[in-house]
Scaffold this motif. Sequence first.
Motif, PDB file in Angstrom:
ATOM      1  N   LEU A 160       0.819  -1.202   0.000  1.00  0.00           N
ATOM      2  CA  LEU A 160       0.000   0.000   0.000  1.00  0.00           C
ATOM      3  C   LEU A 160       0.859   1.260   0.000  1.00  0.00           C
ATOM      4  O   LEU A 160       1.881   1.328   0.660  1.00  0.00           O
ATOM      5  CB  LEU A 160      -0.927   0.012   1.216  1.00  0.00           C
ATOM      6  N   LYS A 161       0.420   2.228  -0.755  1.00  0.00           N
ATOM      7  CA  LYS A 161       1.065   3.540  -0.808  1.00  0.00           C
ATOM      8  C   LYS A 161       0.062   4.570  -0.272  1.00  0.00           C
ATOM      9  O   LYS A 161      -1.146   4.305  -0.215  1.00  0.00           O
ATOM     10  CB  LYS A 161       1.453   3.892  -2.250  1.00  0.00           C
ATOM     11  N   PRO A 162       0.515   5.762   0.117  1.00  0.00           N
ATOM     12  CA  PRO A 162      -0.437   6.765   0.597  1.00  0.00           C
ATOM     13  C   PRO A 162      -1.574   7.031  -0.399  1.00  0.00           C
ATOM     14  O   PRO A 162      -2.719   7.264   0.003  1.00  0.00           O
ATOM     15  CB  PRO A 162       0.446   8.013   0.782  1.00  0.00           C
ATOM     16  N   SER A 163      -1.247   6.961  -1.705  1.00  0.00           N
ATOM     17  CA  SER A 163      -2.274   7.236  -2.720  1.00  0.00           C
ATOM     18  C   SER A 163      -3.195   6.048  -2.967  1.00  0.00           C
ATOM     19  O   SER A 163      -4.180   6.167  -3.704  1.00  0.00           O
ATOM     20  CB  SER A 163      -1.598   7.637  -4.038  1.00  0.00           C
ATOM     21  N   SER A 164      -2.891   4.887  -2.339  1.00  0.00           N
ATOM     22  CA  SER A 164      -3.695   3.689  -2.579  1.00  0.00           C
ATOM     23  C   SER A 164      -5.141   3.857  -2.126  1.00  0.00           C
ATOM     24  O   SER A 164      -6.042   3.195  -2.650  1.00  0.00           O
ATOM     25  CB  SER A 164      -3.078   2.480  -1.868  1.00  0.00           C
ATOM     26  N   VAL A 165      -5.356   4.741  -1.156  1.00  0.00           N
ATOM     27  CA  VAL A 165      -6.723   4.925  -0.643  1.00  0.00           C
ATOM     28  C   VAL A 165      -7.655   5.430  -1.734  1.00  0.00           C
ATOM     29  O   VAL A 165      -8.880   5.263  -1.634  1.00  0.00           O
ATOM     30  CB  VAL A 165      -6.742   5.904   0.551  1.00  0.00           C
ATOM     31  N   THR A 166      -7.087   6.011  -2.793  1.00  0.00           N
ATOM     32  CA  THR A 166      -7.939   6.560  -3.857  1.00  0.00           C
ATOM     33  C   THR A 166      -8.670   5.469  -4.636  1.00  0.00           C
ATOM     34  O   THR A 166      -9.649   5.764  -5.315  1.00  0.00           O
ATOM     35  CB  THR A 166      -7.115   7.422  -4.829  1.00  0.00           C
ATOM     36  N   VAL A 167      -8.186   4.225  -4.571  1.00  0.00           N
ATOM     37  CA  VAL A 167      -8.872   3.157  -5.315  1.00  0.00           C
ATOM     38  C   VAL A 167      -9.971   2.494  -4.503  1.00  0.00           C
ATOM     39  O   VAL A 167     -10.783   1.742  -5.051  1.00  0.00           O
ATOM     40  CB  VAL A 167      -7.887   2.073  -5.821  1.00  0.00           C
ATOM     41  N   LEU A 168     -10.022   2.751  -3.190  1.00  0.00           N
ATOM     42  CA  LEU A 168     -11.006   2.089  -2.335  1.00  0.00           C
ATOM     43  C   LEU A 168     -12.454   2.277  -2.796  1.00  0.00           C
ATOM     44  O   LEU A 168     -13.239   1.326  -2.774  1.00  0.00           O
ATOM     45  CB  LEU A 168     -10.850   2.564  -0.882  1.00  0.00           C
ATOM     46  N   PRO A 169     -12.840   3.493  -3.240  1.00  0.00           N
ATOM     47  CA  PRO A 169     -14.235   3.659  -3.664  1.00  0.00           C
ATOM     48  C   PRO A 169     -14.618   2.823  -4.890  1.00  0.00           C
ATOM     49  O   PRO A 169     -15.806   2.686  -5.193  1.00  0.00           O
ATOM     50  CB  PRO A 169     -14.319   5.164  -3.997  1.00  0.00           C
ATOM     51  N   TYR A 170     -13.617   2.271  -5.581  1.00  0.00           N
ATOM     52  CA  TYR A 170     -13.903   1.546  -6.818  1.00  0.00           C
ATOM     53  C   TYR A 170     -14.012   0.029  -6.627  1.00  0.00           C
ATOM     54  O   TYR A 170     -14.306  -0.687  -7.571  1.00  0.00           O
ATOM     55  CB  TYR A 170     -12.807   1.826  -7.850  1.00  0.00           C
TER      56      TYR A 170
END
Length: 499
Positions: A160-170
């Motif tokens: 996981l990277k800090p930007s990984s949270v952006t894929v959670l809604p998908y």
Amino acid sequence: MECDVLIAGGGISGLTAAAFLAERGLEVTVAEASSEWGGCAGKFQRGPFLFPAGATLGMGFEQGGIHQRLFEKLGISFPYALPLETVMGIHTPAGYLEYKQNRTRHLEELGNMFPEAAERIVSFYQEIWKIGSEVKKLLGTLPVLPPASLRDIGDLLFSLKPSSVTVLPYFYKTVGQLLKKHRLHELFGFVHLLDAQLIDSMQTDSANCSAIMGAYALTIYHEGAFYIEGGLNRLAHVLSTAAKNSGAILEKRTWIQSVTQNKAGMFFATDQKGRRWTAPHFISTVPVQNLLELMDEPLKKKIGLRYEKKAQSRQWGTMTLYLAVKEDIIPDGTPLFQQVLTDEHGQMAEGAHLFLSLSSKEDRLRAPEGYRTLNVSTHTDLALWDTKEKYDAYKKQLRHKMIDGVKKALPLIEKGIVKEEIGAPKAWERFTKRKDGMVGGLPQTLDHALFNSLSHRTGVKGLWVCGDSIFPGAGTAGVSVSGYHVYRSIMRALGRRYL
């Protein structure tokens, strides 16, 4: 016969696992039922013409791509991948466009075809590529899904990277929902085009495809698509050679018919000639449907109902025309890969969607000078082939429809054919030993993708699975990852270092 690891199936996943395990010094035996390595990425020869059996378009050979990274770990080279500026030409009822590797040029092509929706298409792809980029980062450490051990969970968290949270809604969205978000769901021609890419890569359409897996697939098209000199069977050749050089025993025409496990945890496998192998680790690379037929009842009970449920899922078959054609009927500038979409209502199978793979003019491994080989394939519902009467009649009917479709890309095709073979589902079953001739693995819908996919861990100590039924899914890059996952888990189980 005894070994440390017995692998049932010499396709790309099995050979990947074999090459890595043998490199670490394990005694590995690969039992391949057919007379060719590669499985669905195998080959066959007819006179001077060499035909790839199935997979043709190379993905994952770019710098940082899956194949390139695994080759680097093994210390081997693969100089046969030639990058494609034009990934494919696409013939549709609405017109023709070329699918460009360069993203800007790709958007320009789409904007020219759909000028009324050009801005919405750009915003859609910007979102798709953003998701795809994050997924590629996540997969960089080759984590396992669904996680089936504390180590798997640790690997996933590490990826996981800090930007990984952006894929959670998908995670629980489909590509179809993203199309609706960008008001493109009613732009039929565009949806039709998108469906054509996803049916080939994800085995399903945009309405049902996992948004995350679909975005990854649509991103990878622009990371690097390749023509492989001689065909993708070259990948099988390089991997099998690496495995042999490290001491693996590779047996062709050796079809594992049954596997059992005793109380001590040893596996006993028997082939079609009654020969028997004993190993503490057994790797199955066959589709989940074939796996269930291999195992005895006690072993089936051990792995539980999850595999039986997945085995009931609908999978595609294929019909492929293998053609040797004269060079002079091929127009100058013809892309090596093409799709032909003929149905105005968007049907994606039964000859309404064709994938054409043409050998390069310079590829002397596939055809002599003055000739080319051409594969033409379509998805088909296996239920249409379930009786001999249906089979024979439908084979002729579908062949005629496919040739008519090919004419849209190569108008003089009938004048140029010098050799023809037809690979209908039963031929695929004979060649690959896959039940009913099914191909492509499980469709990457929300029911089968990511956390709902099958792990390479079966829950039975020493019993592992890889291939296109297992995360991350179909395609040579996907099955290679599953083979690597099995290797890595076996090495960890043995307390050994791994590459």
